[in-house]
Structures are given as structure tokens and as C-alpha cells.
Design a protein around this motif. Structure first.
Motif, PDB file in Angstrom:
ATOM      1  N   ASP A  57      41.952  35.596  23.161  1.00 39.49           N
ATOM      2  CA  ASP A  57      41.420  34.516  24.000  1.00 39.49           C
ATOM      3  C   ASP A  57      41.862  34.611  25.458  1.00 39.49           C
ATOM      4  O   ASP A  57      41.463  33.792  26.278  1.00 39.49           O
ATOM      5  N   ALA A  91      39.080  34.796  28.439  1.00 38.13           N
ATOM      6  CA  ALA A  91      38.421  33.502  28.671  1.00 38.13           C
ATOM      7  C   ALA A  91      39.370  32.527  29.373  1.00 38.13           C
ATOM      8  O   ALA A  91      38.958  31.791  30.286  1.00 38.13           O
ATOM      9  N   ARG A  92      40.640  32.512  28.960  1.00 36.73           N
ATOM     10  CA  ARG A  92      41.615  31.629  29.621  1.00 36.73           C
ATOM     11  C   ARG A  92      41.805  32.023  31.084  1.00 36.73           C
ATOM     12  O   ARG A  92      41.943  31.157  31.955  1.00 36.73           O
TER      13      ARG A  92
END
Length: 92
Positions: free
Chosen positions: A72, A75-76
């Protein structure tokens, strides 16, 4: 050429002697708003203690240490850069 008003994301900024750090500083000096990211533990693993990251002075006011190998993380990173800079520019 002035980069005032441009918003840029740069990854791989984990050592002050690195290319990405130098690029980030240059873009800031040219007027761009820059969000930078790097991952110090990777440098320590690659270069050993003392040869890794030195983040005492991040190249920009917006810096996020982040391991992009985490699923992730990209995206972060984009979200954090977007929030900090009010968006990102892209070549159209």
C-alpha cells in the motif's frame, strides 16, 4: 527556466550524496514545490552502517520515509504528496 508553481514527487531520496537528493534540491532552488521520499534502511542494508541514509536535513519541507516495497506504500505516498502540495503536476 522557472519552475515556480510546479508540484513534483521524487522517490529514492535517502542519501545527501545521491542523485535523487541533488535533483530534489535543484528543483526546490528553481522554485518547484517538491515532495520527497526515501527509505534509509535499504541504504544501510546496501552500504552498511555509516554509508546509508543521512536525513538530518531533508531536501524539502515535505519528506516521507517510506518502504515502497510495501503493497500500500505507493498509494499512501501519492496521497501524502497530493495532500501536502495540493496536487501533483503531470506532463500532458
Amino acid at each position: 527556466m522557472s519552475l515556480t508553481g510546479r508540484r513534483v514527487l521524487i522517490t529514492g531520496v535517502s542519501r545527501r550524496v545521491g542523485i535523487a537528493y541533488t535533483l530534489a534540491r535543484r528543483l526546490v532552488d528553481e522554485g518547484a514545490s517538491v515532495f520527497a521520499s526515501g527509505w534509509a534502511p535499504q541504504d544501510v542494508a546496501s552500504y552498511g552502517e555509516g554509508g546509508g541514509a543521512d536525513q538530518a536535513t531533508p531536501p524539502t519541507p515535505h519528506y516521507l520515509p517510506l518502504d515502497l516495497a510495501e503493497p500500500d506504500a505507493p498509494a499512501r505516498l501519492i496521497e501524502a504528496a497530493h495532500d501536502a502540495l495540493g496536487g501533483l503536476d503531470r506532463k500532458s
